[in-house]
Write a protein that holds these residues in place. Structure first.
Motif, PDB file in Angstrom:
ATOM      1  N   GLU A 167      41.055  54.995  42.099  1.00 57.32           N
ATOM      2  CA  GLU A 167      41.095  56.442  41.860  1.00 57.32           C
ATOM      3  C   GLU A 167      41.490  56.747  40.416  1.00 57.32           C
ATOM      4  O   GLU A 167      40.920  57.629  39.781  1.00 57.32           O
ATOM      5  CB  GLU A 167      42.073  57.110  42.828  1.00 57.32           C
ATOM      6  CG  GLU A 167      42.087  58.617  42.705  1.00 57.32           C
ATOM      7  CD  GLU A 167      43.034  59.284  43.693  1.00 57.32           C
ATOM      8  OE1 GLU A 167      43.353  60.457  43.455  1.00 57.32           O
ATOM      9  OE2 GLU A 167      43.441  58.629  44.673  1.00 57.32           O
ATOM     10  N   ARG A 168      42.449  55.986  39.870  1.00 52.38           N
ATOM     11  CA  ARG A 168      42.857  56.191  38.472  1.00 52.38           C
ATOM     12  C   ARG A 168      41.698  55.911  37.512  1.00 52.38           C
ATOM     13  O   ARG A 168      41.659  56.438  36.412  1.00 52.38           O
ATOM     14  CB  ARG A 168      44.060  55.309  38.132  1.00 52.38           C
ATOM     15  CG  ARG A 168      45.376  55.859  38.678  1.00 52.38           C
ATOM     16  CD  ARG A 168      46.582  55.177  38.064  1.00 52.38           C
ATOM     17  NE  ARG A 168      46.726  53.784  38.472  1.00 52.38           N
ATOM     18  CZ  ARG A 168      47.326  53.371  39.585  1.00 52.38           C
ATOM     19  NH1 ARG A 168      47.831  54.257  40.426  1.00 52.38           N
ATOM     20  NH2 ARG A 168      47.432  52.092  39.857  1.00 52.38           N
ATOM     21  N   ARG A 169      40.760  55.096  37.939  1.00 51.15           N
ATOM     22  CA  ARG A 169      39.588  54.767  37.118  1.00 51.15           C
ATOM     23  C   ARG A 169      38.394  55.666  37.455  1.00 51.15           C
ATOM     24  O   ARG A 169      37.297  55.458  36.949  1.00 51.15           O
ATOM     25  CB  ARG A 169      39.190  53.304  37.333  1.00 51.15           C
ATOM     26  CG  ARG A 169      40.213  52.340  36.807  1.00 51.15           C
ATOM     27  CD  ARG A 169      39.836  50.927  37.190  1.00 51.15           C
ATOM     28  NE  ARG A 169      40.852  50.005  36.757  1.00 51.15           N
ATOM     29  CZ  ARG A 169      40.616  48.901  36.087  1.00 51.15           C
ATOM     30  NH1 ARG A 169      39.381  48.561  35.782  1.00 51.15           N
ATOM     31  NH2 ARG A 169      41.597  48.111  35.734  1.00 51.15           N
ATOM     32  N   ILE A 173      35.671  55.274  43.786  1.00 52.48           N
ATOM     33  CA  ILE A 173      36.023  55.456  45.193  1.00 52.48           C
ATOM     34  C   ILE A 173      35.421  54.312  46.001  1.00 52.48           C
ATOM     35  O   ILE A 173      34.238  54.011  45.879  1.00 52.48           O
ATOM     36  CB  ILE A 173      35.469  56.790  45.739  1.00 52.48           C
ATOM     37  CG1 ILE A 173      35.977  57.966  44.914  1.00 52.48           C
ATOM     38  CG2 ILE A 173      35.796  56.952  47.215  1.00 52.48           C
ATOM     39  CD1 ILE A 173      35.255  59.269  45.218  1.00 52.48           C
ATOM     40  N   ARG A 174      36.246  53.696  46.871  1.00 55.03           N
ATOM     41  CA  ARG A 174      35.754  52.698  47.821  1.00 55.03           C
ATOM     42  C   ARG A 174      35.244  53.452  49.050  1.00 55.03           C
ATOM     43  O   ARG A 174      35.918  54.337  49.562  1.00 55.03           O
ATOM     44  CB  ARG A 174      36.877  51.737  48.222  1.00 55.03           C
ATOM     45  CG  ARG A 174      36.424  50.575  49.081  1.00 55.03           C
ATOM     46  CD  ARG A 174      37.587  49.647  49.480  1.00 55.03           C
ATOM     47  NE  ARG A 174      38.682  49.592  48.548  1.00 55.03           N
ATOM     48  CZ  ARG A 174      38.798  48.727  47.532  1.00 55.03           C
ATOM     49  NH1 ARG A 174      37.855  47.839  47.321  1.00 55.03           N
ATOM     50  NH2 ARG A 174      39.861  48.757  46.743  1.00 55.03           N
ATOM     51  N   SER A 205      43.356  48.226  44.336  1.00 52.94           N
ATOM     52  CA  SER A 205      43.726  49.108  45.445  1.00 52.94           C
ATOM     53  C   SER A 205      42.957  50.419  45.322  1.00 52.94           C
ATOM     54  O   SER A 205      42.414  50.738  44.252  1.00 52.94           O
ATOM     55  CB  SER A 205      45.235  49.399  45.405  1.00 52.94           C
ATOM     56  OG  SER A 205      45.531  50.220  44.287  1.00 52.94           O
ATOM     57  N   ASP A 206      42.944  51.181  46.394  1.00 58.96           N
ATOM     58  CA  ASP A 206      42.279  52.485  46.354  1.00 58.96           C
ATOM     59  C   ASP A 206      42.914  53.393  45.303  1.00 58.96           C
ATOM     60  O   ASP A 206      42.223  54.169  44.634  1.00 58.96           O
ATOM     61  CB  ASP A 206      42.305  53.152  47.728  1.00 58.96           C
ATOM     62  CG  ASP A 206      41.376  52.472  48.722  1.00 58.96           C
ATOM     63  OD1 ASP A 206      40.522  51.644  48.302  1.00 58.96           O
ATOM     64  OD2 ASP A 206      41.491  52.747  49.927  1.00 58.96           O
ATOM     65  N   GLU A 207      44.232  53.281  45.128  1.00 60.14           N
ATOM     66  CA  GLU A 207      44.930  54.090  44.130  1.00 60.14           C
ATOM     67  C   GLU A 207      44.515  53.687  42.716  1.00 60.14           C
ATOM     68  O   GLU A 207      44.310  54.549  41.846  1.00 60.14           O
ATOM     69  CB  GLU A 207      46.453  53.962  44.298  1.00 60.14           C
ATOM     70  CG  GLU A 207      46.984  54.561  45.582  1.00 60.14           C
ATOM     71  CD  GLU A 207      46.717  53.686  46.832  1.00 60.14           C
ATOM     72  OE1 GLU A 207      46.521  52.444  46.702  1.00 60.14           O
ATOM     73  OE2 GLU A 207      46.675  54.252  47.933  1.00 60.14           O
ATOM     74  N   GLU A 208      44.396  52.383  42.471  1.00 55.64           N
ATOM     75  CA  GLU A 208      43.960  51.909  41.153  1.00 55.64           C
ATOM     76  C   GLU A 208      42.513  52.339  40.872  1.00 55.64           C
ATOM     77  O   GLU A 208      42.179  52.727  39.754  1.00 55.64           O
ATOM     78  CB  GLU A 208      44.089  50.390  41.052  1.00 55.64           C
ATOM     79  CG  GLU A 208      45.532  49.908  41.021  1.00 55.64           C
ATOM     80  CD  GLU A 208      45.644  48.401  41.175  1.00 55.64           C
ATOM     81  OE1 GLU A 208      46.372  47.800  40.364  1.00 55.64           O
ATOM     82  OE2 GLU A 208      45.017  47.827  42.091  1.00 55.64           O
TER      83      GLU A 208
END
Length: 160
Positions: free
Chosen positions: A25-27, A30-31, A20-23
């Protein structure tokens, strides 16, 4: 001097597209959607993404040598990238129209030289660098933005 330029492994990045975009971001990734060509150079296919294509912008450690020259920076990878591109004695499309900083490394990962390729002279600069036997490989970076473009190896030094 014969040389090969190879894109990064698609398999290394494929699992990231399922996140997901949130996952992402944690890494620190950015998509994005490519909005222009050129502008989103894929480090697997060594081509610019087409407008409308999904890409990931992420930090990548391009030079993993245990030396002061270890390096990481942002790269793009296309979702459609399925296999690494490879070019022998030819330049990939992402090199066209971009000034390149060529960093020359010895077998231990120490910088032994550098050159700037402008106006279509990258092939000549690569061949000249490899005329020095100390140069084991070259890392090409986009000179303006600094991002890793591709690794260049002597063709005969590739595993068979």
């Amino acid at each position: 001097m014969s040389f090969t330029i190879t894109g990064l492994s698609a398999a290394e990045f494929a699992p990231l597209f399922a996140l997901s975009d949130e996952e992402l971001e944690r890494r620190g990734a950015i998509r994005k959607t490519a909005t222009s060509k050129p502008g989103f150079p894929c480090r697997v296919t060594l081509e610019d993404a087409e407008p409308g294509e999904t890409v990931l912008l992420l930090n990548y450690e391009s030079h993993k040598a245990a030396t002061p020259y270890r390096s990481a920076y942002a790269i793009y990878v296309r979702e459609s990238a399925k296999e690494s591109a490879s070019f022998t004695d030819a330049l990939p499309p992402v090199f066209e129209g971009r000034p390149l900083a060529l960093r020359h490394f010895d077998a231990q990962g120490h910088l032994v030289g550098a050159s700037l390729a402008l106006d279509g002279d990258a092939k000549e600069k690569i061949e000249t660098a490899f005329s020095d036997e100390k140069v084991a490989y070259i890392h090409a970076h986009n000179a303006a933005h600094g991002c890793f473009a591709a690794e260049v190896r002597r063709a005969q030094s590739l595993p068979v």
